[in-house]
Design a protein around this motif. Sequence first.
Motif: not given
Length: 599
Positions: A408, A410, A432-436, A446
């Motif tokens: 995982r 970052t 892709q897991e998250n975008i902030s 990712y």
Amino acid sequence: MNQKNIRNFAIVAHIDHGKSTLSDRLIEFTGGLQSREMKAQVLDSMDIERERGITIKAQTVRLNYTAKDGQVYQLNLMDTPGHVDFSYEVSRSLAACEGALILVDATQGVQAQTLANAYLALDNDLEMLPVLNKIDLPSSDVDAARAQIADVIGLDAKNAMCVSGKTGAGVPELLEEIVHKLPAPDGDENAPARALLVDSWYDSYLGVVILVRVVDGALTRGQKIRFMATGAEYVVEKIGYFTPKMVDADSLGTGEIGFIITGMKTIHDCRVGDTIVDARTGVGAAPLPGFKPSVPVVFSSFFPMAADDYPALRDGAEKLALNDASFVFTTEKSSALGFGLRCGFLGLLHMEIISERLRREFNLNLISTVPSVLYKVYLRDGSELDLENPADMPDVTKIASIEEPWVRATIMMPDKYMGGIMSLCAARRGIQENISYVGNRAVLVYQLPLAEIVFDFYDRVKSLSSGYASFDYVVHGYRPSDLVKVSILVNDENVEPLSFICHRSGAEKRGRQIVEKLKDLIPRHQFKIPLQAAIGGKIIARETIAAYRKDVTAKCYGGDITRKRKLLEKQKEGKKRMRTFGNVEIPQSAFINALKVSD
């Protein structure tokens, strides 16, 4: 020293945020070294650390500080590495402390490794003190950095200390914060001695030097101690602490950090994370929690250039393993390269540093094979195999499935670079897991296969973001994947040190790269040499090294054409025979350069 006046703390931060420089100012201000003894990054003692400008080993220093209220405090400071490959050093250092300075570069804000190290401090239940560094630079933005600490890490940063490790601004105020905000150790002074083995290293004059954090009781010179994990017993011959110079003492009290020397010559009695107790009174003592053992994620084999150097290689590796608990190795034999070591590392930089230290400190010339990760192979008979070396891969007909490690990751960067980095992650089979967003900075999370990031992923992220992105990852488990072993054949013979495991989609490209490189590296022989990359019995790439050709017809001046043809046929027969029985000599330099193709 009164236990209430002891402060044990570590400085943790992202790479290049100024940990070692701030340590210099703290040492200078408290008088740990005189100004003539000071030099930049005084705690980075290895040549390789000073050349690269990175910290590899966590270092400890004891400082005596007289606070404004007149009380004298003992500060045990640990300077830690920032790179993700040395996070095990950070976690070990934090286990010996009660507090941590979370250092943030005011010009760059919170980066990926800042976040990872803050979570490590949280896991160890430490009191965290946010500190903003590099406030002397014109590009520093203190308010934005404070907002990021609150948003990303979740620490209240309204009153975060502002310092400059370069000029020393804010350091006196920081020292006051340390003694008043960080907690004192809470061990039992009257209990039997118990100490945590934090680190150890080999000194050619003193033997094994052991860094300890005394949890209960006290350790004294002449005391007989026992190592709980191994049961070995020794007498403490020398005891003391670092200022950062070695200073002898008669004892180390509860809560103090220092070193002991027992005349230990064998490194097998000394395990990082072990509990040291008094040999007489500590018989029933409970062991301390210790550390989670490190799990190597990248594997590579080291072979000496000269076969006679193997004992020196093994001896050097044992001494480095004592110094670096996250480095593991086993013996390996290769038909092409002789005896060597199969080594496990926490990352590619870790591997590079270990090989460089073996070359420098033990004068060894080494060949290293293609780095690989640990795969889990499930066989049709129901058994399971941990595969770290492609040479050990069983026959493909026996394999039910193969799983590879995923991480995982970052990645933090200015949002204008996001497109290129998302394309890179997609090309490396990322999910892709998250975008902030934090201000104008994007945080991408990712899931990626570890095998796709160990080679050049970090370099590509840096180049795509003009150096502004930061990257951190944690291993997240195993998943099934379509993996194949690519064998490299030279003159129809399998060369095992060059074989590798990769995803089927990238096998042809990497196989072609290696055979093209070998074509330029292997010298020509008297016969043609085919170079092939194969998956099982299927050839996926081929190059041919042309033969030397002697002009056998040079002495024929005119005359019948059959004379020339007879000589050419005779030469062809000779080459055919040589092709059948001849051996191809692959120089060691060809191995080294061919293996660099993946970097």
